[in-house]
Design a protein around this motif. Structure first.
Motif, mmCIF file in Angstrom:
data_model
loop_
_atom_site.group_PDB
_atom_site.id
_atom_site.type_symbol
_atom_site.label_atom_id
_atom_site.label_comp_id
_atom_site.label_asym_id
_atom_site.label_seq_id
_atom_site.Cartn_x
_atom_site.Cartn_y
_atom_site.Cartn_z
ATOM 1 N N TRP A 298 0.771 -1.105 0.014
ATOM 2 C CA TRP A 298 0.124 -0.159 0.009
ATOM 3 C C TRP A 298 0.850 1.292 -0.035
ATOM 4 N N THR B 136 1.286 4.514 -2.854
ATOM 5 C CA THR B 136 0.603 5.835 -2.420
ATOM 6 C C THR B 136 1.413 6.803 -2.153
ATOM 7 N N LEU C 138 -4.183 11.525 -0.746
ATOM 8 C CA LEU C 138 -4.894 10.431 -0.633
ATOM 9 C C LEU C 138 -6.143 10.323 0.160
ATOM 10 N N ARG C 139 -6.927 10.870 -0.352
ATOM 11 C CA ARG C 139 -8.503 10.886 0.010
ATOM 12 C C ARG C 139 -9.246 11.039 -1.082
ATOM 13 N N GLU C 140 -10.794 10.868 -0.663
ATOM 14 C CA GLU C 140 -11.796 10.897 -1.823
ATOM 15 C C GLU C 140 -11.654 12.420 -2.105
ATOM 16 N N TYR D 277 -9.116 11.004 -6.868
ATOM 17 C CA TYR D 277 -9.667 9.784 -6.149
ATOM 18 C C TYR D 277 -11.043 9.858 -5.874
ATOM 19 N N LYS E 235 -12.736 6.763 -4.475
ATOM 20 C CA LYS E 235 -12.861 5.895 -3.138
ATOM 21 C C LYS E 235 -11.653 5.505 -2.880
ATOM 22 N N ILE E 236 -11.575 5.411 -1.602
ATOM 23 C CA ILE E 236 -10.265 4.731 -0.843
ATOM 24 C C ILE E 236 -10.770 4.003 0.355
ATOM 25 N N ARG F 222 -8.477 1.893 2.727
ATOM 26 C CA ARG F 222 -7.396 1.508 3.297
ATOM 27 C C ARG F 222 -6.958 0.067 3.232
ATOM 28 N N ILE G 253 -8.435 1.436 -4.204
ATOM 29 C CA ILE G 253 -8.501 2.801 -4.668
ATOM 30 C C ILE G 253 -8.865 3.029 -5.931
ATOM 31 N N GLU G 254 -10.173 3.852 -5.969
ATOM 32 C CA GLU G 254 -10.876 4.179 -7.270
ATOM 33 C C GLU G 254 -10.747 5.715 -7.677
ATOM 34 N N TYR G 255 -10.349 5.872 -8.898
ATOM 35 C CA TYR G 255 -10.312 7.249 -9.441
ATOM 36 C C TYR G 255 -10.758 7.404 -10.602
#
Length: 135
Positions: free
Chosen positions: A17, A21, A45-47, A70, A72-73, A75, A79-81
């Motif tokens: 991870w 990131t 690294l946050r929505e 991003y 959706k995250i 942890r 990770i969606e982007y």
């Protein structure tokens, strides 16, 4: 059309991870051929946060920024982007053997499906090699 590439990384999920990131790590693996490099990367690294990786030929003849947001995250899991009018997702699937990293993304129309799949797979293979060497 969605394309998917994946690899099994023999390292703990926390290291996998982090390498995926952290900008300092991303610059070490995020390129498809040895004559290219990734001189800089940024990660929020946050929505709703932005990311960017500069990919360019080492001789300076060509380059581009791979950038997006991003969406959706989760942890250590997902990770969606979005990038332009396309989207992608990276899954981190932990098992006894390591972590399968699976990247799914919308294909573009400029390059062939094979070129896109091969390029993204090569980058993921670089990621695996880098993480396993530094874990």
């Amino acid at each position: 059309m969605k394309l998917t590439v994946e690899t099994l990384v023999h390292a703990p999920i926390a290291r996998v991870w982090s390498a995926y990131t952290t900008p300092a790590d991303i610059t070490k693996w995020n390129f498809a051929i040895d004559t290219w490099h990734c001189p800089r990367a940024t990660v929020d690294l946050r929505e709703g946060g932005a990311f960017s990786s500069r990919m360019e030929a080492k001789d300076g003849s060509f380059g581009f920024d791979f950038a997006g947001t991003y969406t959706k995250i989760v942890r250590h899991e997902l990770i969606e982007y979005s990038f332009g009018d396309r989207s992608g997702a990276v899954e981190f699937l932990e098992s006894a053997n390591g972590v399968t990293v699976r990247s799914t993304f919308d294909a573009e129309t400029e390059h062939s499906i094979e070129q896109q799949r091969d390029g993204w797979q090569t980058i993921l293979n670089n990621f695996k090699k880098y993480v396993e060497a530094t874990a």
